[in-house]
Design an enzyme around this catalytic site. Structure first.
Site: not given
Ligand code: GLA
Length: 380
Positions: A27-28, A115, A165
């Site tokens: 992640e990130h 979201g 994504d």
């Protein structure tokens, strides 16, 4: 599809869909050239389509019950739209790249919650790109479309996202995790076999606020950290090139906050490599340990979780049958994934829902998910 007929007065000729995603770990790190391990979900963005012989792409959202009319000759005018902006971005990039575009009517039905950290925007982008190519009878390469969709989000929508994504949405395979190297775009599929455990996806339901600005702020921080580290490590092209050992030797050039951010990235990249090996060997306990460490690092070093995602992940971890839980996606809200023993999942959802509500006042939402192919397209 009679609702298409009600809205557009004719029958659709094409169906296309693109998936939302989870991310096991990594992640990130995609925008730092790191490895990630996403998988595409059964939750997806479905599009019913028909050419309309005009210069407009009309996009209808079944949940909002709203249509945006996107003029192919002036897509920039759509930049401020709430609904339709992501599609306009994709059309604009496809146009720049010389893809044939035709006026058409598109009916969107999206089961990826907006979201939520499950990539509804990538699903909309990829579904739109595939639909436009298929309507025009243009051959397309899904990997290339993923890259163009990312470009649309970066340049048209102002979100500096990485490639994870869109890649997962376009390239996902049933029951597989994708081990993707975000620096080279090399990838391989690893069977997502979790033995006696199941993946549970839960939404903390906290409305996202300021995600885009905080996300872009983190990107700027790691870019700055890289520039400083390159003084010591000139051959590093991105943070993912730096090993944990090299980082320890070079970290003295960083101010404390940037050291914290870069440490997350360097160690998370190492965790992904370990996690891929653990998954291949069926060592789910090691995978679980790495997933937990990923969350703790996102919370303490990268500071992208916040009260609610932390409460949801920690409530999960202290519940019977659960061996790992972490927040996925950009953060500041959104979803967690948890590894839970089969047969204990219903009791798990109930207990976690109660604990989470007591801690935050929000009602967590649990989804029935499975890992499915990213893209589906067929003529009607
Ligand atoms: C968002 C972005 C991705 C990735 C994740 C965090 O989902 O779109 O590119 O950076 O956040 O891992």
């Amino acid at each position: 599809m009679h609702q298409f007929f009600e809205i557009f007065g004719k029958q659709p000729t094409l169906f296309a869909s693109a998936a939302g995603r989870i991310n096991l770990i990594g992640e990130h790190v995609d925008y730092c050239g790191g490895p990630v391990m996403p998988a595409s979900l059964n939750l997806c963005c479905a599009v019913y389509a028909a050419p309309n012989g005009t210069e407009f792409v009309n996009v209808y959202a079944d949940d909002l019950q709203e249509t945006a009319h996107l003029p192919l000759s002036d897509l920039d005018s759509c930049k401020s739209l709430h609904w339709g902006k992501y599609q306009a971005g994709v059309l604009s990039v496809l146009k720049e790249e010389g893809y044939p575009l035709m006026g058409c009517d598109l009916y969107y039905s999206c089961s990826v919650p907006f979201g939520s950290g499950l990539s509804s925007s990538a699903a909309i982008e990829v579904a739109t790109a595939v639909t436009m190519c298929a309507l025009a009878g243009k051959e397309y390469d899904l990997k290339e479309l993923a890259v163009l969709c990312q470009k649309a989000e970066n340049t048209f929508c102002g979100v500096n996202c990485g490639i994870m994504d869109q890649f997962a949405s376009a390239m996902g395979r049933k029951d597989k995790a994708i081990l993707l190297n975000c620096k080279t775009l090399e990838y391989e599929y690893i069977p997502l076999e979790l033995g006696e455990y199941e993946l549970i996806v839960a939404n903390c339901k906290k409305p996202h606020a300021l995600v885009t600005s905080k996300y872009n702020e983190r990107r700027a921080e790691v870019d700055e950290a890289l520039a400083l580290l390159q003084k010591e490590l000139p051959s590093a092209r991105c943070l993912a090139d730096i090993t944990p050992g090299e980082f320890e030797r070079a970290k003295h050039v960083l101010p404390p906050l940037l050291e914290q951010r870069a440490r997350h990235v360097v160690l998370e990249c190492a965790r992904v490599r370990e996690a891929a090996a653990a998954l291949r060997m069926g060592d789910i306990k090691s995978l679980a340990r790495l997933i937990n460490a990923s969350h703790d690092s996102l919370s303490k070093l990268y500071e992208v979780t916040g009260k609610e995602p932390d409460a949801l992940a920690y409530a999960a971890r202290e519940t019977d049958g659960c061996i790992a839980s972490r927040m996925i996606g950009a953060g500041f809200g959104g979803c967690t994934i948890s590894l839970v023993e089969r047969g204990k999942t219903e009791a798990f959802k109930k207990a976690v829902g109660e604990k989470y509500h007591a801690a935050t006042g929000y009602e967590a939402k649990f989804y029935d998910t499975s890992i499915e192919d990213g893209v589906t397209v067929y003529k009607l």
